[in-house]
Design a protein around this motif. Structure first.
Motif, mmCIF file in Angstrom:
data_model
loop_
_atom_site.group_PDB
_atom_site.id
_atom_site.type_symbol
_atom_site.label_atom_id
_atom_site.label_comp_id
_atom_site.label_asym_id
_atom_site.label_seq_id
_atom_site.Cartn_x
_atom_site.Cartn_y
_atom_site.Cartn_z
ATOM 1 N N HIS A 199 6.803 39.669 -10.940
ATOM 2 C CA HIS A 199 7.430 39.363 -9.651
ATOM 3 C C HIS A 199 6.890 38.063 -9.074
ATOM 4 O O HIS A 199 5.708 37.970 -8.732
ATOM 5 C CB HIS A 199 7.206 40.515 -8.666
ATOM 6 C CG HIS A 199 7.809 41.804 -9.116
ATOM 7 N ND1 HIS A 199 9.161 42.076 -9.016
ATOM 8 C CD2 HIS A 199 7.242 42.899 -9.694
ATOM 9 C CE1 HIS A 199 9.393 43.285 -9.505
ATOM 10 N NE2 HIS A 199 8.250 43.809 -9.919
ATOM 11 N N HIS A 200 7.758 37.071 -8.943
ATOM 12 C CA HIS A 200 7.376 35.747 -8.428
ATOM 13 C C HIS A 200 7.899 35.513 -7.008
ATOM 14 O O HIS A 200 7.595 34.477 -6.422
ATOM 15 C CB HIS A 200 7.912 34.644 -9.343
ATOM 16 C CG HIS A 200 7.423 34.741 -10.749
ATOM 17 N ND1 HIS A 200 7.978 34.012 -11.798
ATOM 18 C CD2 HIS A 200 6.431 35.482 -11.314
ATOM 19 C CE1 HIS A 200 7.355 34.299 -12.918
ATOM 20 N NE2 HIS A 200 6.418 35.198 -12.656
ATOM 21 N N GLN A 201 8.679 36.449 -6.472
ATOM 22 C CA GLN A 201 9.309 36.246 -5.172
ATOM 23 C C GLN A 201 8.459 36.836 -4.051
ATOM 24 O O GLN A 201 7.963 37.963 -4.167
ATOM 25 C CB GLN A 201 10.710 36.871 -5.151
ATOM 26 C CG GLN A 201 11.654 36.307 -6.194
ATOM 27 C CD GLN A 201 11.812 34.791 -6.073
ATOM 28 O OE1 GLN A 201 11.954 34.253 -4.972
ATOM 29 N NE2 GLN A 201 11.776 34.104 -7.212
ATOM 30 N N VAL A 202 8.334 36.082 -2.957
ATOM 31 C CA VAL A 202 7.543 36.532 -1.809
ATOM 32 C C VAL A 202 8.119 37.824 -1.235
ATOM 33 O O VAL A 202 7.373 38.703 -0.767
ATOM 34 C CB VAL A 202 7.505 35.440 -0.724
ATOM 35 C CG1 VAL A 202 6.709 35.907 0.491
ATOM 36 C CG2 VAL A 202 6.912 34.154 -1.281
ATOM 37 N N GLU A 203 9.448 37.976 -1.292
ATOM 38 C CA GLU A 203 10.100 39.147 -0.709
ATOM 39 C C GLU A 203 9.582 40.458 -1.305
ATOM 40 O O GLU A 203 9.472 41.465 -0.600
ATOM 41 C CB GLU A 203 11.627 39.057 -0.909
ATOM 42 C CG GLU A 203 12.319 38.017 -0.045
ATOM 43 C CD GLU A 203 12.101 36.587 -0.538
ATOM 44 O OE1 GLU A 203 12.439 35.655 0.212
ATOM 45 O OE2 GLU A 203 11.593 36.421 -1.683
ATOM 46 N N PHE A 204 9.259 40.454 -2.590
ATOM 47 C CA PHE A 204 8.747 41.664 -3.237
ATOM 48 C C PHE A 204 7.449 42.112 -2.575
ATOM 49 O O PHE A 204 7.262 43.304 -2.275
ATOM 50 C CB PHE A 204 8.525 41.393 -4.732
ATOM 51 C CG PHE A 204 7.790 42.490 -5.445
ATOM 52 C CD1 PHE A 204 8.479 43.597 -5.929
ATOM 53 C CD2 PHE A 204 6.413 42.419 -5.642
ATOM 54 C CE1 PHE A 204 7.799 44.612 -6.589
ATOM 55 C CE2 PHE A 204 5.728 43.429 -6.301
ATOM 56 C CZ PHE A 204 6.425 44.524 -6.772
ATOM 57 N N TYR A 205 6.541 41.180 -2.340
ATOM 58 C CA TYR A 205 5.234 41.501 -1.752
ATOM 59 C C TYR A 205 5.364 41.813 -0.266
ATOM 60 O O TYR A 205 4.675 42.709 0.247
ATOM 61 C CB TYR A 205 4.270 40.344 -1.994
ATOM 62 C CG TYR A 205 4.095 40.052 -3.459
ATOM 63 C CD1 TYR A 205 3.214 40.797 -4.233
ATOM 64 C CD2 TYR A 205 4.852 39.073 -4.104
ATOM 65 C CE1 TYR A 205 3.073 40.568 -5.596
ATOM 66 C CE2 TYR A 205 4.724 38.837 -5.466
ATOM 67 C CZ TYR A 205 3.834 39.590 -6.206
ATOM 68 O OH TYR A 205 3.709 39.377 -7.550
ATOM 69 N N ALA A 206 6.246 41.103 0.429
ATOM 70 C CA ALA A 206 6.459 41.351 1.855
ATOM 71 C C ALA A 206 6.989 42.767 2.082
ATOM 72 O O ALA A 206 6.566 43.456 3.022
ATOM 73 C CB ALA A 206 7.428 40.313 2.420
ATOM 74 N N LYS A 207 7.896 43.201 1.211
ATOM 75 C CA LYS A 207 8.459 44.548 1.334
ATOM 76 C C LYS A 207 7.367 45.599 1.182
ATOM 77 O O LYS A 207 7.314 46.581 1.940
ATOM 78 C CB LYS A 207 9.553 44.749 0.284
ATOM 79 C CG LYS A 207 10.239 46.108 0.369
ATOM 80 C CD LYS A 207 11.352 46.218 -0.667
ATOM 81 C CE LYS A 207 12.027 47.591 -0.582
ATOM 82 N NZ LYS A 207 13.118 47.721 -1.602
ATOM 83 N N HIS A 208 6.470 45.407 0.213
ATOM 84 C CA HIS A 208 5.369 46.347 0.004
ATOM 85 C C HIS A 208 4.433 46.398 1.205
ATOM 86 O O HIS A 208 3.820 47.436 1.486
ATOM 87 C CB HIS A 208 4.566 45.953 -1.247
ATOM 88 C CG HIS A 208 5.116 46.515 -2.516
ATOM 89 N ND1 HIS A 208 6.320 46.129 -3.060
ATOM 90 C CD2 HIS A 208 4.629 47.471 -3.353
ATOM 91 C CE1 HIS A 208 6.547 46.810 -4.173
ATOM 92 N NE2 HIS A 208 5.531 47.632 -4.371
ATOM 93 N N LEU A 209 4.316 45.280 1.915
ATOM 94 C CA LEU A 209 3.393 45.197 3.049
ATOM 95 C C LEU A 209 4.079 45.445 4.382
ATOM 96 O O LEU A 209 3.430 45.386 5.436
ATOM 97 C CB LEU A 209 2.713 43.821 3.050
ATOM 98 C CG LEU A 209 1.822 43.545 1.835
ATOM 99 C CD1 LEU A 209 1.364 42.099 1.814
ATOM 100 C CD2 LEU A 209 0.615 44.488 1.836
ATOM 101 N N GLY A 210 5.368 45.712 4.348
ATOM 102 C CA GLY A 210 6.086 46.075 5.558
ATOM 103 C C GLY A 210 6.267 44.960 6.557
ATOM 104 O O GLY A 210 6.129 45.171 7.768
ATOM 105 N N MET A 211 6.579 43.764 6.074
ATOM 106 C CA MET A 211 6.799 42.629 6.967
ATOM 107 C C MET A 211 7.789 41.672 6.331
ATOM 108 O O MET A 211 8.160 41.835 5.161
ATOM 109 C CB MET A 211 5.484 41.905 7.267
ATOM 110 C CG MET A 211 4.813 41.286 6.052
ATOM 111 S SD MET A 211 3.211 40.566 6.442
ATOM 112 C CE MET A 211 2.265 42.038 6.850
#
Length: 288
Positions: A199-211
């Motif tokens: 996963h290279h997209q910021v959206e993937f990590y943001a979703k996991h962190l709830g923001m």
């Protein structure tokens, strides 16, 4: 073991050292007893390893920096970093090993020190006459480890805390990393370490962190410097460089393993960020 298998493996605390230590322990041993590793170099750990050199000749390589070793120096190898050394038989110093589980969670400041270890540079020279990294101080810590008397674990935690705090101070990282820490950034870097190959997209990590991706990127940039996207791609670049240097995988194979489906795009990505082609990087010897 094939080169690529050796590259991917992270050796646990139990696989190294003269005296057995379990994950969560703090181990300190003499450098002169660790010159020939149990696991052949180059290798990577799943724990932190501090190497304090008081006298030696040779070199120590961490990822792609090859440091000439002479005089008093401090090295910190973080989990996942590739390293190896060639040091003289008369070398003197100490090796300290620990994990994030090594600190008592009831002492919040100490527990966070393990996380802040990531921000200490891989290498710096110890100032002349510095006492905290001296043989006298480290011998006291070594005796705690050897004797294992009452509350020795707490004693070792306090010794290690002083060493890490001093390293942060000497490298001017203390104010930046401890004064205003954000657990979100730590969670983000942990997630990247786990998922960057897919996963290279910021959206993937943001979703996991709830923001939102925008909020996450702002937090990361404020704390670390690069944006969230840059941090993810920098992590991909580092792993690509490791695989180019320490494995015999083809460039396209490396790209596929890091989530780059287009070999041409991956080659351009490498050349743009390394300033040379992947093939030339692989052929160029690393010098001190």
């Amino acid at each position: 073991m094939k080169a690529q298998q050796q590259l991917r493996k992270r050796h646990p605390l139990e696989s190294l050292g003269v005296k057995m230590a379990r994950r969560g322990d703090i181990r300190i041993e003499r450098l002169q007893d660790r010159l020939t590793p149990t696991v052949p170099f180059p290798h990577r750990h799943d724990f932190y390893q501090i190497v304090i050199v008081h006298s030696s000749q040779g070199w120590h390589e961490i990822d792609f920096a090859k440091y000439p070793v002479k005089g008093s120096q401090f090295f910190l190898i973080k989990p996942g970093q590739m390293h190896g050394w060639k040091l003289s038989a008369r070398s003197k110093g100490f090796v300290i090993e620990y994990t994030e589980e090594s600190f008592n969670k009831n002492f919040v400041g100490n527990a966070k020190l393990a996380q802040h270890s990531r921000q200490i540079p891989d290498h710096f020279k110890i100032p002349k006459g510095h006492r905290l990294f001296s043989a006298i101080f480290l011998e006291l810590m070594e005796q705690e480890f050897k004797n294992q008397g009452d509350n020795y674990e707490l004693s070792l935690q306090n010794y290690l805390s002083l060493i890490l705090l001093e390293a942060l101070r000497l490298t001017q990282a203390a104010d930046r990393q401890i004064a205003e820490s954000d657990d979100t950034v730590t969670q983000f870097t942990d997630l990247v370490e786990e998922h960057f190959q897919a996963h290279h997209q910021v959206e993937f990590y943001a979703k996991h962190l709830g923001m939102s991706a925008k909020t996450l990127s702002a937090k990361v940039q404020k704390s670390l410097g690069p944006s969230a996207k840059e941090y993810i791609l920098n992590r991909c670049l580092l792993e690509a460089k490791r695989m180019l240097s320490y494995s015999d995988l083809g460039i396209s194979e490396i790209g596929y393993s890091l989530g780059f489906d287009d070999p041409n795009y991956f080659s351009r990505f490498l050349k743009k960020n390394m300033k040379i082609s992947a093939g030339k990087f692989r052929r160029t010897p690393r010098k001190p």
